[in-house]
Design a protein around this motif. Structure first.
Motif, PDB file in Angstrom:
ATOM      1  N   ARG A  98       0.807  -1.218   0.000  1.00 24.59           N
ATOM      2  CA  ARG A  98       0.000   0.000   0.000  1.00 24.59           C
ATOM      3  C   ARG A  98       0.841   1.270   0.000  1.00 24.59           C
ATOM      4  N   PRO A 101       1.429   5.545  -4.695  1.00 26.28           N
ATOM      5  CA  PRO A 101       2.260   5.516  -5.910  1.00 26.28           C
ATOM      6  C   PRO A 101       2.603   6.889  -6.453  1.00 26.28           C
ATOM      7  N   HIS A 102       1.751   7.896  -6.167  1.00 29.25           N
ATOM      8  CA  HIS A 102       1.958   9.212  -6.764  1.00 29.25           C
ATOM      9  C   HIS A 102       2.768  10.121  -5.854  1.00 29.25           C
ATOM     10  N   ASN A 108       6.239   9.555   1.117  1.00 25.25           N
ATOM     11  CA  ASN A 108       5.672   8.366   1.751  1.00 25.25           C
ATOM     12  C   ASN A 108       6.207   8.223   3.179  1.00 25.25           C
ATOM     13  N   LYS A 143       8.911   8.677  -7.516  1.00 26.53           N
ATOM     14  CA  LYS A 143       7.548   8.336  -7.110  1.00 26.53           C
ATOM     15  C   LYS A 143       7.491   6.893  -6.598  1.00 26.53           C
ATOM     16  N   GLY A 144       6.695   6.681  -5.560  1.00 29.89           N
ATOM     17  CA  GLY A 144       6.576   5.349  -4.977  1.00 29.89           C
ATOM     18  C   GLY A 144       6.193   4.291  -5.986  1.00 29.89           C
ATOM     19  N   GLY A 145       5.352   4.685  -6.947  1.00 31.63           N
ATOM     20  CA  GLY A 145       4.876   3.727  -7.931  1.00 31.63           C
ATOM     21  C   GLY A 145       5.943   3.227  -8.892  1.00 31.63           C
ATOM     22  N   THR A 146       7.082   3.909  -8.943  1.00 35.97           N
ATOM     23  CA  THR A 146       8.126   3.495  -9.883  1.00 35.97           C
ATOM     24  C   THR A 146       9.095   2.501  -9.247  1.00 35.97           C
ATOM     25  N   GLN A 152       9.469  -1.369  -2.785  1.00 35.85           N
ATOM     26  CA  GLN A 152       8.191  -0.935  -2.191  1.00 35.85           C
ATOM     27  C   GLN A 152       8.012  -1.564  -0.817  1.00 35.85           C
TER      28      GLN A 152
ATOM     29  N   LYS B 176      -5.706   8.818  -3.017  1.00 29.91           N
ATOM     30  CA  LYS B 176      -5.355   7.507  -3.577  1.00 29.91           C
ATOM     31  C   LYS B 176      -5.770   6.352  -2.673  1.00 29.91           C
ATOM     32  N   ASP B 177      -5.676   6.525  -1.366  1.00 30.04           N
ATOM     33  CA  ASP B 177      -5.867   5.375  -0.478  1.00 30.04           C
ATOM     34  C   ASP B 177      -6.203   5.862   0.940  1.00 30.04           C
ATOM     35  N   GLU B 291      -6.161  10.634 -14.524  1.00 26.51           N
ATOM     36  CA  GLU B 291      -5.683   9.265 -14.581  1.00 26.51           C
ATOM     37  C   GLU B 291      -6.871   8.356 -14.815  1.00 26.51           C
TER      38      GLU B 291
END
Lengths: 246, 297
Positions: A98, A101-102, A108, A143-146, A152, B176-177, B291
């Motif tokens: 969790r 990602p953005h 984070n 970015k976390g999503g990358t 992660q 997002k969450d 998005e």
């Protein structure tokens, strides 16, 4: 060790999901300063227990008692909102990581420290996390999503540490990781434990979990089937047959 | 078209686009945290404009003081709406909150008719805003320059909040969450209330400047700007603040320029926004900066 110093105690816990009883009368306790693991198959109720401690489940009966520091009187934390748990010293690294990602890696981590206002302390803990996971420092503006799956997972653990927990709960930290990374994650768990943080670990990877655990509970369909020290359970023929591949 | 005329239209378009952008930001922010289209947003704009009317005429405050008080008042109203109409429905199906939003919109409009009467009221225009600059044959009302500048300042302040402060970080995380954000210790209800406060303040700022241009206020003045700003938010990609600004400016330009170049179409002025909406929904449903949405409103 003299009298057991219990940090968290779960009494007769039942968890309901719309008529389905995911946890059925579980009792367990976590000694301060130990690594405790919940092992079991999918759907055995491991995550339900950990999520109940974190305040994420509504349909819960029984009781959960927690004492943050040695000598604190145990208080019931059942029914508290999840946003208050981190303020009481309980952090969760949730299943599936969790990561946001953005947000960047740094953001984070800052989110993990949201409940705190001590700038210097936050900065110090961020450096500690970067020292534990140098990869995160290299990618702090990414970015976390990358990030890759392993990165992660490191970020999820680091983010939980940023809340300055006395009890850190890790839900399936090895899920989906390559064997080498699994080893790395478990080494990190031991390092975190050495800094004085109590660890509650939920795992499907029974072998690795039992190896690091001081005490372990084996769950089967919402009930505790077996408990004992990590070593005892590793040697137990039933456990070997069911969870460790014979 | 002469160059002078073009400049005139250009500034008008920029002004109108800025006003749409400010309103659109509120839609997009609320959508970001709650996945809700706040249909009462346009009415907050109207109330903000009325507050200025009362500040200046009933209390005799200077326009600037009235405007600041009105922005604060509208901001509180936004928080109140969220508390009364949306928070109790947090766990309910999304359609319930949407219906509640429509109800709030009708309620505020009807209440305004009862309290303020349906009669349009004049608006005080401070002298420094209605004087003109002149370059050659181009006449620019100072208000026309004031609106985009004010908008830029407000958007910059908003971006600062979003990207440099803790509540901003929490807002971006919630979008997002929610569950994970709560686990991190964020008091989500407070952040949602804050989002409504900020969005409503921007809508009120837009409504106040809108009222200066026409210059009157009436209970239904928020409907059309609200709808068009909603279109702007969708065009830009709902959930994206930058998208809302871009969408607003695009809408302002399309509306002004199409009439400037094709004066015979001026009767269809309000239709352009909705034609754009249809085109965007057909060809790029997520908007310019949006998005992929897994679910629809």
């Amino acid at each position: 060790m003299s009298t057991p110093d219990i940090m968290l105690e779960i009494k007769d816990l039942y968890v309901n999901y719309g008529g389905i009883c995911a946890v059925q009368g579980v009792n367990l306790s976590i000694q301060r300063g130990s690594i405790v693991t919940l092992v079991g198959a999918n759907g055995a109720g491991k995550s339900s227990i950990i999520r109940s401690i974190a305040g994420l489940n509504r349909q819960v009966t029984g009781d959960i008692l927690f004492s943050r520091k040695q000598g604190d009187k145990p208080e019931s934390i059942l029914g508290l909102k999840p946003e208050n748990m981190v303020r009481r010293g309980i952090s969760l690294s949730p299943e599936g990581r969790r990561i946001l990602p953005h947000l960047t890696v740094r953001e984070n981590l800052l989110l993990g420290a949201y409940s705190r206002n001590d700038r210097a302390g936050i900065q110090r803990d961020m450096e500690r996390v970067y020292e534990l996971f140098p990869r995160l420092e290299e990618r702090s503006w990414q970015k976390g999503g990358t990030l890759s799956g392993g990165e992660q997972q490191m970020l999820a653990v680091g983010r939980a540490l940023m809340g300055q927990p006395d009890l850190i709960m890790l839900d399936e930290p090895s899920l989906g990781l390559a064997p080498l990374l699994v080893k790395e994650i478990f080494a990190i768990i031991e390092r975190i434990h050495q800094t004085g943080v109590t660890v509650l670990l939920v795992e499907q990877n029974a072998y690795a979990a039992l190896n690091v655990a001081d005490y372990a509970y084996i769950l089967e369909v919402g009930r505790i089937a077996l408990e004992g020290t990590g070593k005892e359970l590793l040697a137990n023929p039933q456990v070997r047959a069911a969870y460790l591949g014979g | 078209m002469s160059l002078e005329m073009f400049f005139q239209h250009f500034f008008n378009a920029l002004t109108l686009g800025s006003l749409y952008a400010l309103i659109a930001i509120g839609y997009t922010m609320v959508y970001g945290v709650l996945r809700l289209i706040n249909f009462a947003h346009g009415d907050i704009l109207m109330v903000g404009a009325y507050f200025v009317f009362f500040g200046t005429f009933a209390f005799g405050w200077p326009w600037g003081v009235s405007a600041i008080a009105a922005v604060c008042g509208a901001s509180l109203l936004g928080v109140l709406v969220e508390r009364v109409a949306y928070r109790p429905l947090r766990e309910a199906p999304r359609i319930s909150a949407l219906i509640s939003a429509i109800a709030v919109s009708f309620f505020i409009e009807s209440l305004a008719v009862v309290v303020f009467t349906g009669q349009p009221r004049p608006v005080l225009q401070p002298d420094w805003l209605i004087s003109e600059w002149q370059w050659g044959r181009v006449h620019i009302l100072k208000l026309t320059a004031f609106v985009p500048v004010m908008t830029a300042v407000l958007v910059a302040a908003l971006l600062y909040i979003l990207y440099r402060t803790k509540p901003g970080l929490a807002m971006r995380a919630i979008s997002k969450d929610i569950e994970t954000t709560r686990l991190m210790g964020v008091r989500v209800d407070n952040i949602i209330a804050f989002t409504f406060a900020v969005g409503s303040a921007l809508a009120a700022a837009s409504g106040i400047m809108w009222a200066l241009r026409y210059p009157q206020v009436h209970p239904y003045m928020g409907i059309m700007p609200g709808l068009k700003a909603f279109v702007a938010a969708v065009v830009g990609g709902i959930g994206s603040v930058q998208g809302a600004v871009i969408g607003g400016v695009i809408l302002g330009f399309v509306e002004i320029m199409s009439i400037a170049f094709f004066p015979e179409l001026s009767g269809y002025r309000d239709a352009f926004a909705f034609i754009i909406l249809v085109l965007v929904l057909v060809f790029k449903p997520t908007g310019l900066l949006g998005e992929n949405l897994k679910e629809k409103i």
